[in-house]
Every structure is written in C-alpha cells, then in structure tokens.
Design a protein around this motif. Structure first.
Motif, PDB file in Angstrom:
ATOM      1  N   ASP A 146       0.794  -1.223   0.000  1.00  0.00           N
ATOM      2  CA  ASP A 146       0.000   0.000   0.000  1.00  0.00           C
ATOM      3  C   ASP A 146       0.829   1.277   0.000  1.00  0.00           C
ATOM      4  OD1 ASP A 146       0.777  -0.697   2.648  1.00  0.00           O
ATOM      5  OD2 ASP A 146      -0.665   0.744   3.444  1.00  0.00           O
ATOM      6  N   ASP A 147       2.110   1.210   0.350  1.00  0.00           N
ATOM      7  CA  ASP A 147       2.970   2.384   0.324  1.00  0.00           C
ATOM      8  C   ASP A 147       3.403   2.635  -1.125  1.00  0.00           C
ATOM      9  OD1 ASP A 147       5.447   3.956   0.304  1.00  0.00           O
ATOM     10  OD2 ASP A 147       5.388   3.775   2.480  1.00  0.00           O
ATOM     11  N   ASP A 148       2.920   3.736  -1.709  1.00  0.00           N
ATOM     12  CA  ASP A 148       3.176   3.994  -3.128  1.00  0.00           C
ATOM     13  C   ASP A 148       4.659   4.065  -3.462  1.00  0.00           C
ATOM     14  OD1 ASP A 148       0.452   4.103  -3.494  1.00  0.00           O
ATOM     15  OD2 ASP A 148       0.338   6.294  -3.411  1.00  0.00           O
ATOM     16  N   ASP A 149       5.424   4.801  -2.648  1.00  0.00           N
ATOM     17  CA  ASP A 149       6.854   4.956  -2.930  1.00  0.00           C
ATOM     18  C   ASP A 149       7.593   3.630  -2.811  1.00  0.00           C
ATOM     19  OD1 ASP A 149       6.533   7.663  -3.370  1.00  0.00           O
ATOM     20  OD2 ASP A 149       6.996   8.219  -1.300  1.00  0.00           O
ATOM     21  N   TYR A 150       7.317   2.909  -1.727  1.00  0.00           N
ATOM     22  CA  TYR A 150       8.005   1.629  -1.524  1.00  0.00           C
ATOM     23  C   TYR A 150       7.608   0.626  -2.606  1.00  0.00           C
ATOM     24  CZ  TYR A 150       9.955  -2.443   0.817  1.00  0.00           C
ATOM     25  OH  TYR A 150      10.681  -3.571   1.105  1.00  0.00           O
TER      26      TYR A 150
ATOM     27  N   GLU B 281       6.822   1.266  -5.667  1.00  0.00           N
ATOM     28  CA  GLU B 281       7.533   1.627  -6.894  1.00  0.00           C
ATOM     29  C   GLU B 281       8.996   1.199  -6.834  1.00  0.00           C
ATOM     30  OE1 GLU B 281       8.711   5.595  -9.533  1.00  0.00           O
ATOM     31  OE2 GLU B 281       7.317   5.763  -7.834  1.00  0.00           O
ATOM     32  N   ILE B 282       9.600   1.400  -5.664  1.00  0.00           N
ATOM     33  CA  ILE B 282      11.008   1.022  -5.500  1.00  0.00           C
ATOM     34  C   ILE B 282      11.194  -0.484  -5.660  1.00  0.00           C
ATOM     35  CG2 ILE B 282      12.874   0.836  -3.797  1.00  0.00           C
ATOM     36  CD1 ILE B 282      11.922   3.576  -2.715  1.00  0.00           C
ATOM     37  N   VAL B 283      10.388  -1.260  -4.936  1.00  0.00           N
ATOM     38  CA  VAL B 283      10.525  -2.716  -5.002  1.00  0.00           C
ATOM     39  C   VAL B 283      10.231  -3.226  -6.406  1.00  0.00           C
ATOM     40  CG1 VAL B 283       9.610  -4.906  -4.147  1.00  0.00           C
ATOM     41  CG2 VAL B 283      10.022  -3.034  -2.556  1.00  0.00           C
ATOM     42  N   SER B 284       9.200  -2.702  -7.037  1.00  0.00           N
ATOM     43  CA  SER B 284       8.864  -3.128  -8.399  1.00  0.00           C
ATOM     44  C   SER B 284      10.014  -2.841  -9.353  1.00  0.00           C
ATOM     45  CB  SER B 284       7.598  -2.422  -8.888  1.00  0.00           C
ATOM     46  OG  SER B 284       6.473  -2.771  -8.113  1.00  0.00           O
ATOM     47  N   SER B 285      10.603  -1.650  -9.238  1.00  0.00           N
ATOM     48  CA  SER B 285      11.707  -1.273 -10.124  1.00  0.00           C
ATOM     49  C   SER B 285      12.922  -2.165  -9.905  1.00  0.00           C
ATOM     50  CB  SER B 285      12.085   0.202  -9.895  1.00  0.00           C
ATOM     51  OG  SER B 285      11.021   1.057 -10.232  1.00  0.00           O
ATOM     52  N   GLU B 286      13.270  -2.404  -8.651  1.00  0.00           N
ATOM     53  CA  GLU B 286      14.448  -3.227  -8.364  1.00  0.00           C
ATOM     54  C   GLU B 286      14.241  -4.674  -8.797  1.00  0.00           C
ATOM     55  OE1 GLU B 286      16.455  -2.976  -4.689  1.00  0.00           O
ATOM     56  OE2 GLU B 286      16.120  -0.829  -4.424  1.00  0.00           O
TER      57      GLU B 286
ATOM     58  N   SER C  18       2.007  -4.827  -9.805  1.00  0.00           N
ATOM     59  CA  SER C  18       1.780  -4.424  -8.426  1.00  0.00           C
ATOM     60  C   SER C  18       0.361  -3.939  -8.196  1.00  0.00           C
ATOM     61  CB  SER C  18       2.777  -3.326  -8.029  1.00  0.00           C
ATOM     62  OG  SER C  18       2.632  -2.185  -8.856  1.00  0.00           O
ATOM     63  N   PHE C  19      -0.049  -4.031  -6.902  1.00  0.00           N
ATOM     64  CA  PHE C  19      -1.386  -3.632  -6.472  1.00  0.00           C
ATOM     65  C   PHE C  19      -1.268  -2.860  -5.170  1.00  0.00           C
ATOM     66  CE2 PHE C  19      -1.613  -7.479  -8.906  1.00  0.00           C
ATOM     67  CZ  PHE C  19      -2.691  -7.298  -9.763  1.00  0.00           C
TER      68      PHE C  19
END
Length: 287
Positions: free
Chosen positions: A45-49, A51-56, A66-67
């Motif tokens: 649910d944390d938008d920034d986190y 995005e980071i995890v998805s990118s890495e 992601s959801f």
C-alpha cells in the motif's frame, strides 16, 4: 528516505551507472539469454516503496505487476493464472495481508505466497507459516535478499512434483494439478504447505520421511527457523498436528499419519504390515 539508500539510487539512476556488485544485473549482456522471467504479483500500500521494489525486482529480471491493496488483487484474479509468486505486505488497507491469504485460497488461488513486512516479530512469522505462506522476509533485508528468496520459492513447486497425475491412496485423493487433498471425496482444506507434506508422505507410503526433509519441503533447503539446532522439529510437529486436525474433523477415525521420534513421519496406507517386535512404529502419536 536517506539519500544514500541503495533502493532510491536504483529508481533515480540507470542500471548501467551502478558499480556495486550487490546490484549487478542478473543477466549481463555477455551471458546466455535468460529464460522466461519469474512473474510476481506484489501487494503493497505504500506507493513509494511499491515503486522502489517493483523497479528493483524488474531490474533483477522479474516480471512484476503491483497492487495497492488486497481488494485490487481480488478483483483481478484472472491474472493469477499467469503468475508464479504472490508477495504480500502484512498491513494493508481494508484487508490485511494475513487475512488476504486465506481468501485467495478460498477462491482457488494456490500460488506460493511470500510476506514482505516491516513487522518481523516471531509471532507474525509463525502465523504466516501457519496460514500457508512459504517465506517471511523483513523489509530491512533489502530487495537483493528478496530476489534470491523469490527464485528459490518459484523453483520449489516444479522441483517437488514429478507429475500432475492424481494420487489415490485409500480414502485419500490428491489432485496435484490444483494442490487439493480429498478425504472420502471431501476437500480437507489444506494450505499449499500442508498439501506438500501430505503429497510427500502419501507418495512414499510406509516409508518414514525425516523431520528435516519435511521442513525443507515446507520452505526450502537450508532455511532456518526455530530455536537451537533442532528447532525445525517443533515446526514440523506443529504442521503435522494441524494436518491431522483437519483430517480428523472429516473423519474422527483418521490415523494414517504415523510418527517415529527417531525416523520422522510416514503415511501408513492400507498395505503396510505391522513390524514384528516394533509395535511403537505403528502407534499414532500426538506429536
């Protein structure tokens, strides 16, 4: 988030600019082409986190969708047919990750589930495994560790199952293609982890499976949890106890899973004779 955090640098810098071996791409251009990427469904649910995890993870060679919450995933269950692993945050809006897991199972989604959480307390870890999760990872460990563990989890089902043919053992029927166990034609309601244990035992009728072998099957070889060098035995006993309860709920006379303190557990089956002079081997135990 601190400026020096490697996760942030991955989002803001192109991968080729990174020199740290920790973030070396999993498939450099001088190697053979990689196989199809592992497909991940990430619920965070944390938008920034998120995005980071998805990118890495994408940079490490994963295909990530992601959801922001559990409801979004439950509303897109058709995509689970093409996924390999689901990664859940523990605390999610409306429905927590730990409550989302059984809802996925009720809807026939039997993909391996990994919890990625900032709440690594043992009580949460224990509950996650009891609900059928295959791994429980502290967010503080970083995406590098997450990537390694996801590869192990994704490889586990294929390694543990030689074929998808049903197994019939007396009143037990194992539907291997959908990870379901039936007793007297009624679904026992096993989690994926519990199903794997029954599959192992019923595939080796009469032969004891060691505690460590059952433990490795639940997670993966080399995984460590519990207290002391033999802490995994307590974990296995708890898993077997839960499995027995589910069978006994359908059939109070159920006594197919037998225990030897020295040897482990086995599925008795209908064709296993009593060992002469060793009656204790055929006595079901509560452990």
């Amino acid at each position: 988030m601190p400026k020096g955090n490697p996760s942030v640098s991955l989002v803001t810098l192109a991968p080729r600019a990174m020199t740290s071996p920790i973030f070396e791409p999993v498939n450099p251009t001088n190697q053979e082409p990689k196989t199809d990427p592992i497909r991940i469904l990430l619920v965070e649910d944390d938008d920034d986190y998120r995005e980071i995890v998805s990118s890495e993870l994408s940079w490490h060679g994963f295909d990530v969708r992601s959801f922001a919450d559990g409801d979004s995933l439950l509303g897109s269950l058709d995509i689970t047919a093409d996924a390999d692993v689901i990664v859940l945050d523990w605390r999610l809006p409306n429905i927590s990750g730990i409550d989302l897991l059984p809802q996925l199972r009720e809807r026939g989604v039997n993909l391996p589930v990994v919890f990625l959480t900032s709440h690594p307390e043992p009580v949460y870890e224990k509950l996650a495994f009891e609900r059928g999760a295959l791994d429980f990872i502290d967010k503080a460990r970083g995406v590098e560790i997450l990537a390694r563990r996801l590869r192990l989890v994704a490889a586990k089902p294929a390694a543990n199952r030689e074929a998808n043919k049903d197994i019939v053992c007396g009143k037990l029927v194992l539907r291997r293609n959908i990870y379901r166990a039936l007793w007297n034609e009624v679904d026992v309601g096993l989690t994926v982890s519990e199903y794997d244990i029954v599959d192992l035992l019923a595939s080796n009728v009469g032969r004891y499976q060691a505690y460590r072998a059952i433990y490795d099957l639940q997670y993966y070889e080399g995984f460590v949890a519990g207290q002391g060098n033999h802490g995994y035995r307590t974990n296995v006993r708890s898993s077997i106890k839960r499995i027995r309860k589910k069978f006994c709920k359908l059939d109070p006379t159920f006594a197919e899973i037998q225990n030897s303190t020295a040897l482990g557990y086995r599925w008795r089956g209908l064709t296993v004779p009593a060992e002469r002079g060793m009656p204790w081997l055929l006595t079901p135990r509560s452990s």
